[in-house]
Design an enzyme around this catalytic site. Sequence first.
Site, PDB file in Angstrom:
ATOM      1  N   PHE A  28     -16.345  23.078  90.211  1.00 10.16           N
ATOM      2  CA  PHE A  28     -15.488  22.026  90.251  1.00 10.16           C
ATOM      3  C   PHE A  28     -14.822  21.872  91.717  1.00 10.16           C
ATOM      4  CE2 PHE A  28     -11.530  19.696  89.727  1.00 10.16           C
ATOM      5  CZ  PHE A  28     -11.639  18.727  88.795  1.00 10.16           C
ATOM      6  N   GLU A  46     -18.214   5.709  94.389  1.00  4.56           N
ATOM      7  CA  GLU A  46     -17.352   6.690  93.671  1.00  4.56           C
ATOM      8  C   GLU A  46     -17.484   8.088  94.488  1.00  4.56           C
ATOM      9  OE1 GLU A  46     -15.502   7.639  91.593  1.00  4.56           O
ATOM     10  OE2 GLU A  46     -16.220   7.618  89.496  1.00  4.56           O
ATOM     11  N   ASP A  47     -16.581   8.810  94.012  1.00 10.75           N
ATOM     12  CA  ASP A  47     -16.527  10.209  94.477  1.00 10.75           C
ATOM     13  C   ASP A  47     -17.681  11.162  94.194  1.00 10.75           C
ATOM     14  OD1 ASP A  47     -15.384  10.522  91.985  1.00 10.75           O
ATOM     15  OD2 ASP A  47     -13.549  11.538  92.820  1.00 10.75           O
ATOM     16  N   ASP A  65     -20.495  13.200  87.812  1.00 16.83           N
ATOM     17  CA  ASP A  65     -20.508  14.617  86.584  1.00 16.83           C
ATOM     18  C   ASP A  65     -21.536  14.461  85.418  1.00 16.83           C
ATOM     19  OD1 ASP A  65     -19.569  17.149  86.575  1.00 16.83           O
ATOM     20  OD2 ASP A  65     -17.970  16.351  85.293  1.00 16.83           O
ATOM     21  N   ARG A  87      -6.557  16.129  97.565  1.00 15.26           N
ATOM     22  CA  ARG A  87      -7.259  15.077  97.834  1.00 15.26           C
ATOM     23  C   ARG A  87      -7.268  14.911  99.514  1.00 15.26           C
ATOM     24  NH1 ARG A  87      -8.462  11.818  93.467  1.00 15.26           N
ATOM     25  NH2 ARG A  87      -6.723  11.712  91.836  1.00 15.26           N
TER      26      ARG A  87
HETATM   27  P1  IMP Z   1     -18.173  11.698  84.750  1.00 18.39           P
HETATM   28  O1  IMP Z   1     -17.535  10.558  83.947  1.00 18.39           O
HETATM   29  O2  IMP Z   1     -18.228  13.056  84.165  1.00 18.39           O
HETATM   30  O3  IMP Z   1     -19.324  11.523  85.552  1.00 18.39           O
HETATM   31  O4  IMP Z   1     -16.935  12.043  85.731  1.00 18.39           O
HETATM   32  C1  IMP Z   1     -16.534  11.415  87.193  1.00 18.39           C
HETATM   33  C2  IMP Z   1     -15.165  11.806  87.486  1.00 18.39           C
HETATM   34  O5  IMP Z   1     -14.897  12.973  87.316  1.00 18.39           O
HETATM   35  C3  IMP Z   1     -15.047  11.631  88.959  1.00 18.39           C
HETATM   36  O6  IMP Z   1     -14.852  10.126  89.271  1.00 18.39           O
HETATM   37  C4  IMP Z   1     -13.937  12.653  89.186  1.00 18.39           C
HETATM   38  O7  IMP Z   1     -12.717  11.912  89.175  1.00 18.39           O
HETATM   39  C5  IMP Z   1     -14.160  13.574  88.164  1.00 18.39           C
HETATM   40  N1  IMP Z   1     -14.667  14.890  88.587  1.00 18.39           N
HETATM   41  C6  IMP Z   1     -15.812  15.122  88.048  1.00 18.39           C
HETATM   42  N2  IMP Z   1     -16.234  16.386  88.718  1.00 18.39           N
HETATM   43  C7  IMP Z   1     -15.375  16.798  89.540  1.00 18.39           C
HETATM   44  C8  IMP Z   1     -15.078  17.604  90.499  1.00 18.39           C
HETATM   45  O8  IMP Z   1     -15.958  18.776  90.441  1.00 18.39           O
HETATM   46  N3  IMP Z   1     -13.729  17.731  91.074  1.00 18.39           N
HETATM   47  C9  IMP Z   1     -12.863  16.743  91.185  1.00 18.39           C
HETATM   48  N4  IMP Z   1     -13.143  15.855  90.173  1.00 18.39           N
HETATM   49  C10 IMP Z   1     -14.367  15.659  89.353  1.00 18.39           C
HETATM   50 MG    MG Z   2     -10.441  12.562  89.273  1.00 25.03          MG
END
Ligand code: IMP
Ligand code: MG
Length: 178
Positions: A151, A98-99, A102, A164
């Site tokens: 962010f 995963e990237d 969050d 990206r």
């Molecule tokens: P989570 O479910 O809140 O953990 O969100 C994960 C997803 O939110 C990641 O796969 C990203 O696509 C997006 N995301 C969360 N924070 C960022 C950020 O700082 N920049 C870009 N995408 C983010």
């Molecule tokens: Mg995203």
Amino acid sequence: MNNDVMKVLLTGEEIEKRVREIAAEITRDYRGESVLMVGILRGAVVFFSELVKRVDLDLRFDFMVVSSYGSGTDSSGEIRIIKDLSQPIEGMNVIIVEDIIDTGYTLKNLKKLLTTRNPKSLKICSLLDKPSRRKVELEGDYIGFKVPNEFVVGYGLDYNEKYRNLPDICVLKPEIYS
Ligand code: IMP
Ligand code: MG
């Protein structure tokens, strides 16, 4: 540098050094085993392709598209599976790539779902981790970098599907986010 960028948090070079370390760790941890690397589209694509080239194991690839966000920067707390795996994972060593972690909702839900399919093992590898934003208990097994509560874009990560392709992890100018 892209005109919308306010600052660079991690350079492409720093990232690639860390990616090599993670790849070496995975190679060590799974020695003698085969592994299915599951990339989460689209944000993990750049990280995924840099990582897999350096993992010296019997690897297979698959991809999922999950969505937890709209077009903005706030999480909805639920995920939708838009594209599922193209194969069963029973008895396989699975690593989700995963990237960023969050709030943790995406991976928490995804882990729960994939666990019901009885893989031999299931681990999470994320390029970035933003622990201060966590809403559910979820830890990655392989983490590239912890980042502050900002962010970020680049190296696969987007804001409204843009940025990206930036080679570094960056923070945009405040006016871009508003
Ligand atoms: P989570 O479910 O809140 O953990 O969100 C994960 C997803 O939110 C990641 O796969 C990203 O696509 C997006 N995301 C969360 N924070 C960022 C950020 O700082 N920049 C870009 N995408 C983010
Ligand atoms: Mg995203």
